[in-house]
Write a protein that holds these residues in place. Structure first.
Motif, PDB file in Angstrom:
ATOM      1  N   MET A  38       0.412   6.077   7.207  1.00  0.00           N
ATOM      2  CA  MET A  38       0.607   7.247   6.361  1.00  0.00           C
ATOM      3  C   MET A  38      -0.213   7.191   5.069  1.00  0.00           C
ATOM      4  O   MET A  38      -0.248   8.168   4.319  1.00  0.00           O
ATOM      5  N   GLY A  39      -0.818   6.045   4.776  1.00  0.00           N
ATOM      6  CA  GLY A  39      -1.560   5.924   3.529  1.00  0.00           C
ATOM      7  C   GLY A  39      -0.665   5.979   2.315  1.00  0.00           C
ATOM      8  O   GLY A  39      -1.035   6.548   1.282  1.00  0.00           O
ATOM      9  N   THR A  40       0.526   5.379   2.419  1.00  0.00           N
ATOM     10  CA  THR A  40       1.489   5.388   1.319  1.00  0.00           C
ATOM     11  C   THR A  40       1.981   3.971   1.043  1.00  0.00           C
ATOM     12  O   THR A  40       1.772   3.048   1.843  1.00  0.00           O
ATOM     13  N   HIS A  41       2.645   3.795  -0.081  1.00  0.00           N
ATOM     14  CA  HIS A  41       3.311   2.525  -0.386  1.00  0.00           C
ATOM     15  C   HIS A  41       4.572   2.812  -1.179  1.00  0.00           C
ATOM     16  O   HIS A  41       4.785   3.926  -1.650  1.00  0.00           O
ATOM     17  N   ASN A  42       5.430   1.772  -1.342  1.00  0.00           N
ATOM     18  CA  ASN A  42       6.729   2.046  -1.939  1.00  0.00           C
ATOM     19  C   ASN A  42       7.271   0.879  -2.754  1.00  0.00           C
ATOM     20  O   ASN A  42       6.742  -0.232  -2.713  1.00  0.00           O
ATOM     21  N   LEU A  55      11.191   4.529  -3.688  1.00  0.00           N
ATOM     22  CA  LEU A  55      10.187   5.251  -4.463  1.00  0.00           C
ATOM     23  C   LEU A  55       8.899   5.194  -3.665  1.00  0.00           C
ATOM     24  O   LEU A  55       8.429   4.107  -3.302  1.00  0.00           O
ATOM     25  N   ILE A  56       8.314   6.349  -3.368  1.00  0.00           N
ATOM     26  CA  ILE A  56       7.141   6.390  -2.510  1.00  0.00           C
ATOM     27  C   ILE A  56       6.034   7.209  -3.165  1.00  0.00           C
ATOM     28  O   ILE A  56       6.302   8.187  -3.884  1.00  0.00           O
ATOM     29  N   ALA A  57       4.794   6.784  -2.928  1.00  0.00           N
ATOM     30  CA  ALA A  57       3.625   7.473  -3.485  1.00  0.00           C
ATOM     31  C   ALA A  57       2.446   7.258  -2.547  1.00  0.00           C
ATOM     32  O   ALA A  57       2.448   6.342  -1.711  1.00  0.00           O
ATOM     33  N   ILE A  58       1.440   8.095  -2.677  1.00  0.00           N
ATOM     34  CA  ILE A  58       0.192   7.896  -1.944  1.00  0.00           C
ATOM     35  C   ILE A  58      -0.462   6.609  -2.441  1.00  0.00           C
ATOM     36  O   ILE A  58      -0.554   6.366  -3.644  1.00  0.00           O
ATOM     37  N   ASP A  59      -0.878   5.777  -1.509  1.00  0.00           N
ATOM     38  CA  ASP A  59      -1.530   4.510  -1.829  1.00  0.00           C
ATOM     39  C   ASP A  59      -3.009   4.764  -2.123  1.00  0.00           C
ATOM     40  O   ASP A  59      -3.748   5.165  -1.234  1.00  0.00           O
ATOM     41  N   PRO A  60      -3.463   4.545  -3.371  1.00  0.00           N
ATOM     42  CA  PRO A  60      -4.861   4.820  -3.690  1.00  0.00           C
ATOM     43  C   PRO A  60      -5.834   3.920  -2.935  1.00  0.00           C
ATOM     44  O   PRO A  60      -7.020   4.243  -2.828  1.00  0.00           O
ATOM     45  N   GLU A  61      -5.351   2.795  -2.418  1.00  0.00           N
ATOM     46  CA  GLU A  61      -6.204   1.890  -1.645  1.00  0.00           C
ATOM     47  C   GLU A  61      -6.044   2.101  -0.140  1.00  0.00           C
ATOM     48  O   GLU A  61      -6.702   1.426   0.651  1.00  0.00           O
ATOM     49  N   GLN A  63      -5.834   4.388   3.553  1.00  0.00           N
ATOM     50  CA  GLN A  63      -6.674   5.358   4.267  1.00  0.00           C
ATOM     51  C   GLN A  63      -5.863   6.602   4.553  1.00  0.00           C
ATOM     52  O   GLN A  63      -4.706   6.516   4.991  1.00  0.00           O
ATOM     53  N   ALA A  64      -6.448   7.768   4.313  1.00  0.00           N
ATOM     54  CA  ALA A  64      -5.754   9.015   4.577  1.00  0.00           C
ATOM     55  C   ALA A  64      -5.497   9.159   6.074  1.00  0.00           C
ATOM     56  O   ALA A  64      -6.390   8.913   6.892  1.00  0.00           O
ATOM     57  N   PRO A  65      -4.285   9.554   6.467  1.00  0.00           N
ATOM     58  CA  PRO A  65      -3.992   9.727   7.898  1.00  0.00           C
ATOM     59  C   PRO A  65      -4.650  10.980   8.448  1.00  0.00           C
ATOM     60  O   PRO A  65      -5.118  11.834   7.696  1.00  0.00           O
ATOM     61  N   ASP A  66      -4.669  11.080   9.771  1.00  0.00           N
ATOM     62  CA  ASP A  66      -5.265  12.251  10.417  1.00  0.00           C
ATOM     63  C   ASP A  66      -4.225  13.355  10.626  1.00  0.00           C
ATOM     64  O   ASP A  66      -4.408  14.232  11.469  1.00  0.00           O
ATOM     65  N   ARG A  67      -3.149  13.301   9.852  1.00  0.00           N
ATOM     66  CA  ARG A  67      -2.078  14.286   9.913  1.00  0.00           C
ATOM     67  C   ARG A  67      -1.449  14.349   8.526  1.00  0.00           C
ATOM     68  O   ARG A  67      -1.703  13.490   7.685  1.00  0.00           O
ATOM     69  N   PRO A  68      -0.627  15.381   8.247  1.00  0.00           N
ATOM     70  CA  PRO A  68       0.034  15.437   6.945  1.00  0.00           C
ATOM     71  C   PRO A  68       0.927  14.208   6.727  1.00  0.00           C
ATOM     72  O   PRO A  68       1.602  13.743   7.641  1.00  0.00           O
ATOM     73  N   ARG A  69       0.914  13.684   5.501  1.00  0.00           N
ATOM     74  CA  ARG A  69       1.783  12.550   5.182  1.00  0.00           C
ATOM     75  C   ARG A  69       3.247  12.966   5.208  1.00  0.00           C
ATOM     76  O   ARG A  69       3.578  14.136   4.997  1.00  0.00           O
ATOM     77  N   TRP A  70       4.114  11.988   5.448  1.00  0.00           N
ATOM     78  CA  TRP A  70       5.548  12.257   5.395  1.00  0.00           C
ATOM     79  C   TRP A  70       5.988  12.597   3.987  1.00  0.00           C
ATOM     80  O   TRP A  70       5.286  12.377   3.013  1.00  0.00           O
ATOM     81  N   PHE A  71       7.203  13.132   3.875  1.00  0.00           N
ATOM     82  CA  PHE A  71       7.820  13.527   2.607  1.00  0.00           C
ATOM     83  C   PHE A  71       6.988  14.557   1.839  1.00  0.00           C
ATOM     84  O   PHE A  71       7.121  14.682   0.626  1.00  0.00           O
ATOM     85  N   ASP A  72       6.098  15.262   2.558  1.00  0.00           N
ATOM     86  CA  ASP A  72       5.277  16.305   1.940  1.00  0.00           C
ATOM     87  C   ASP A  72       4.470  15.781   0.755  1.00  0.00           C
ATOM     88  O   ASP A  72       4.215  16.504  -0.218  1.00  0.00           O
ATOM     89  N   LEU A  73       4.051  14.527   0.835  1.00  0.00           N
ATOM     90  CA  LEU A  73       3.367  13.907  -0.304  1.00  0.00           C
ATOM     91  C   LEU A  73       1.996  14.516  -0.581  1.00  0.00           C
ATOM     92  O   LEU A  73       1.514  14.460  -1.719  1.00  0.00           O
ATOM     93  N   ASP A  74       1.365  15.102   0.429  1.00  0.00           N
ATOM     94  CA  ASP A  74       0.051  15.710   0.191  1.00  0.00           C
ATOM     95  C   ASP A  74       0.147  16.886  -0.769  1.00  0.00           C
ATOM     96  O   ASP A  74      -0.824  17.220  -1.450  1.00  0.00           O
ATOM     97  N   ALA A  75       1.318  17.520  -0.832  1.00  0.00           N
ATOM     98  CA  ALA A  75       1.501  18.676  -1.723  1.00  0.00           C
ATOM     99  C   ALA A  75       2.248  18.296  -2.996  1.00  0.00           C
ATOM    100  O   ALA A  75       2.512  19.169  -3.828  1.00  0.00           O
TER     101      ALA A  75
END
Length: 205
Positions: A38-42, A55-61, A63-75
């Protein structure tokens, strides 16, 4: 068996989110891990036996997934806030049959000694504008994450869902879970969590 497993708060970064949550609850969060799919960390916090805060956030290190991230994190944008509540089941297919339409597709995740199946919605957002719960099924024989975390004395006392169609949301959840701490109210879509802490009652909204 379906029960509340954990609650998720989203942040623009783990450092920013940790500072906000630790200031509100008065206890530290614990290191979590990365979700390569998912390209996230917690980071995590025990809420007592069988429950925890994530607590979850997009992991800056990552890789972006080939689908929307869980928990609507892309938005996700703005302040650290409640983003989802997650129910634990021992039969994902049966739980999905009772859950609101669009809850998701069972997807297997693995990290170190952990394995779990998570229902991923195609859009990345849970039904009812993100207020309906997500579903997780932990791998057989796994030690629940809450057992691995130090107990800081924080307990979840309330989950409040706000939605413009509260009656429809209540009906959609009625066949899925009976949770005495759950309240559904009228309002703009959103989630709030209430806690007992060593420093007294607290709320994150």
């Amino acid at each position: 068996m379906i029960a509340l497993d954990h609650i998720a708060l989203a942040a623009l970064s783990l450092d920013e989110g940790s500072a906000a949550i630790e200031a509100a609850l008065g206890v530290p969060l614990e290191p979590g891990g990365r979700h390569a799919q998912m390209g996230t960390h917690n980071r995590l916090l025990s809420l007592g036996p069988g429950e925890y805060l994530e607590l979850i956030a997009i992991d800056p290190e990552g890789q972006a997934p080939d689908r929307p991230r869980w928990f609507d994190l892309d938005a996700f944008a703005g302040e650290t806030r409640p983003q989802c509540w997650i129910l634990r089941t021992d039969d994902m297919e049966a739980a999905l049959a009772r859950a609101p339409a669009g809850t998701g597709v069972p997807t297997l995740f693995r990290r170190d000694a952990l394995s779990w199946t998570f229902a991923l919605p195609d859009s990345g957002q849970q039904p009812f504008d993100g207020t309906a719960p997500a579903l997780i099924e932990w791998g057989e024989g796994m030690v629940h994450p809450s057992v691995r975390l130090p107990d800081r004395g924080v307990r979840l006392t309330g989950v409040t869902l706000r939605h413009p169609r509260p009656d429809v949301l209540r009906q959609a959840l009625a066949g899925l879970i009976d949770e005495p701490r759950l309240t559904v109210e009228t309002g703009a879509p959103g989630i709030a969590f209430a806690f007992d802490t060593p420093n007294g009652p607290r709320e994150l909204a």
